[in-house]
Design a protein around this motif. Structure first.
Motif, PDB file in Angstrom:
ATOM      1  N   TYR A  63     -18.917 -53.567  37.567  1.00 52.97           N
ATOM      2  CA  TYR A  63     -18.993 -52.121  37.734  1.00 52.97           C
ATOM      3  C   TYR A  63     -17.714 -51.668  38.439  1.00 52.97           C
ATOM      4  O   TYR A  63     -16.662 -52.292  38.305  1.00 52.97           O
ATOM      5  CB  TYR A  63     -20.257 -51.794  38.524  1.00 52.97           C
ATOM      6  N   LYS A  64     -17.760 -50.589  39.211  1.00 53.54           N
ATOM      7  CA  LYS A  64     -16.560 -50.095  39.888  1.00 53.54           C
ATOM      8  C   LYS A  64     -16.199 -51.004  41.068  1.00 53.54           C
ATOM      9  O   LYS A  64     -16.930 -51.936  41.405  1.00 53.54           O
ATOM     10  CB  LYS A  64     -16.782 -48.666  40.374  1.00 53.54           C
ATOM     11  N   CYS A  88     -16.717 -42.602  35.442  1.00 46.22           N
ATOM     12  CA  CYS A  88     -16.243 -43.909  35.931  1.00 46.22           C
ATOM     13  C   CYS A  88     -14.732 -43.973  36.148  1.00 46.22           C
ATOM     14  O   CYS A  88     -14.050 -44.818  35.533  1.00 46.22           O
ATOM     15  CB  CYS A  88     -16.675 -45.014  34.978  1.00 46.22           C
TER      16      CYS A  88
END
Length: 381
Positions: free
Chosen positions: A204-205, A364
């Motif tokens: 993910y981030k 995102c």
């Protein structure tokens, strides 16, 4: 004044090496002696080992449905106070790039898609020095992290670093695992690690946060992927609070503060910050906890009816989203506004409307912290 910085045993060496990098950039123009001292490799090695204050955050948009990359990179300085976003920090590179990760003043980035001459760059935006690596098999889905420790990885008047490329694969039994390729600037070559890590979650981030010799990647499955760069050992760390224990979907990020891994979560229960005490026992300790009502009361000029809005999503995006965290400062999006939140001081600074970053800033984005460094990068090829 010219003789002020001749010896690395004198008082000027000791005093100036304790100053923040930002101040040294200006002071080296005071005289030839100061310039000679500040640019001396032995001085840089000592000064780079001092803890450097957070300078700001870089923010780069991403298209949600298009394969092309967005070339604009915005810089948010810590001392905002209505300053303009800086958009040309990486213009010294020979190509437009996508930021991948940052580490102790250095950045790793790649060529923008569509690729013409695909390459990976490791660079220092302060001194505008960079190293280019050929990217023989370009793959946008791979996460490439940067490992650089100024206490250990500075020799031959240049930074020594490693890159770790993470790939996810699937077996015939529909099980997923991560594998790791490692590039060393000393050998100027890649090698495939024998280590793999079984995990069904996606990265993910906050990809590739480097702390104490270990890289960390946040996943979308209540786990953090970790990789010891020296020992080539990978394992998973459970999040301090599983998302399934909450009534609504929480938003999280990870980051480094005082050399410890921190986990930040925002949910209808409030803002929670943990730090990791023990890697192998997955022992987390609560460092900060504040309800949304308390945040709203402290910063009424910014927020209204936070708890109800956090429970719901607007066009698929969370109302509050912690984007990045470094040294006690959280870069936070609330609705359409970006804030710098100094957690320990409970100080909230409004940066700007997210539209100033571009029309694709909600999906995102890549957000990376930045601390300035004088460390040189010499291309040894």
């Amino acid at each position: 004044m010219d003789k002020f910085g001749n010896l690395n045993t004198d008082i000027p060496f000791d005093v100036l090496s304790r100053l923040p990098t930002k101040d040294l950039v200006e002071l080296k123009f005071v005289s030839k002696g100061w310039h000679q001292l500040v640019t001396d490799p032995s001085f840089i090695q000592v000064q780079s080992q001092r803890i450097q204050p957070l300078s700001g955050f870089f923010f780069q948009q991403r298209f949600q449905w298009c394969q092309d990359d967005i070339v604009i990179i915005n810089y948010i300085p810590m001392k905002w106070e209505g300053a303009e976003l800086h958009k040309k920090v990486f213009d010294f590179l020979p190509q437009d790039v996508v930021l991948l990760t940052s580490c102790n003043g250095l950045f790793c980035c790649r060529s923008c898609f569509p690729f013409e001459q695909p390459a990976i760059f490791v660079c220092n935006p302060l001194n505008k020095e960079w190293i280019k690596l050929d990217w023989a098999e370009p793959d946008k889905e791979k996460s490439i992290a940067l490992a650089f420790d100024p206490f250990q990885d500075f020799s031959d008047n240049s930074a020594n670093f490693k890159l770790v490329s993470v790939s996810q694969s699937e077996t015939e039994q529909e099980e997923f695992y991560f594998s790791f390729e490692i590039y060393s600037s000393k050998t100027r070559s890649w090698k495939l690690s024998k280590e793999i890590c079984w995990c069904n979650s996606n990265l993910y981030k906050n990809k590739g946060v480097f702390i104490g010799g270990i890289l960390h990647w946040l996943t979308d499955g209540d786990q953090i992927l970790t990789f010891n760069v020296e020992n080539e050992f990978a394992w998973l760390i459970s999040a301090p609070l599983p998302a399934m224990e909450l009534n609504s979907v929480p938003e999280s990020c990870i980051g480094d503060s005082k050399g410890c891994l921190h986990y930040i979560m925002i949910s209808e229960e409030g803002l929670h910050v943990w730090f990791l005490e023990d890697y192998f026992d997955c022992k987390w300790s609560m460092k900060h906890c504040k309800t949304l009502a308390a945040m709203e009361q402290e910063h009424g000029q910014f927020f209204y009816n936070l708890q109800e809005r956090v429970k719901q999503r607007l066009t698929g995006n969370p109302w509050m989203d912690p984007l990045a965290f470094k040294d006690g400062v959280l870069l936070l999006r609330v609705s359409n506004t970006i804030y710098l939140y100094h957690i320990e001081r409970c100080k909230m600074d409004e940066v700007c409307d997210i539209s100033k970053f571009g029309t694709n800033s909600m999906f995102c984005p890549t957000v990376l912290p930045y601390s300035m460094s004088l460390v040189p990068l010499l291309n040894k090829a």
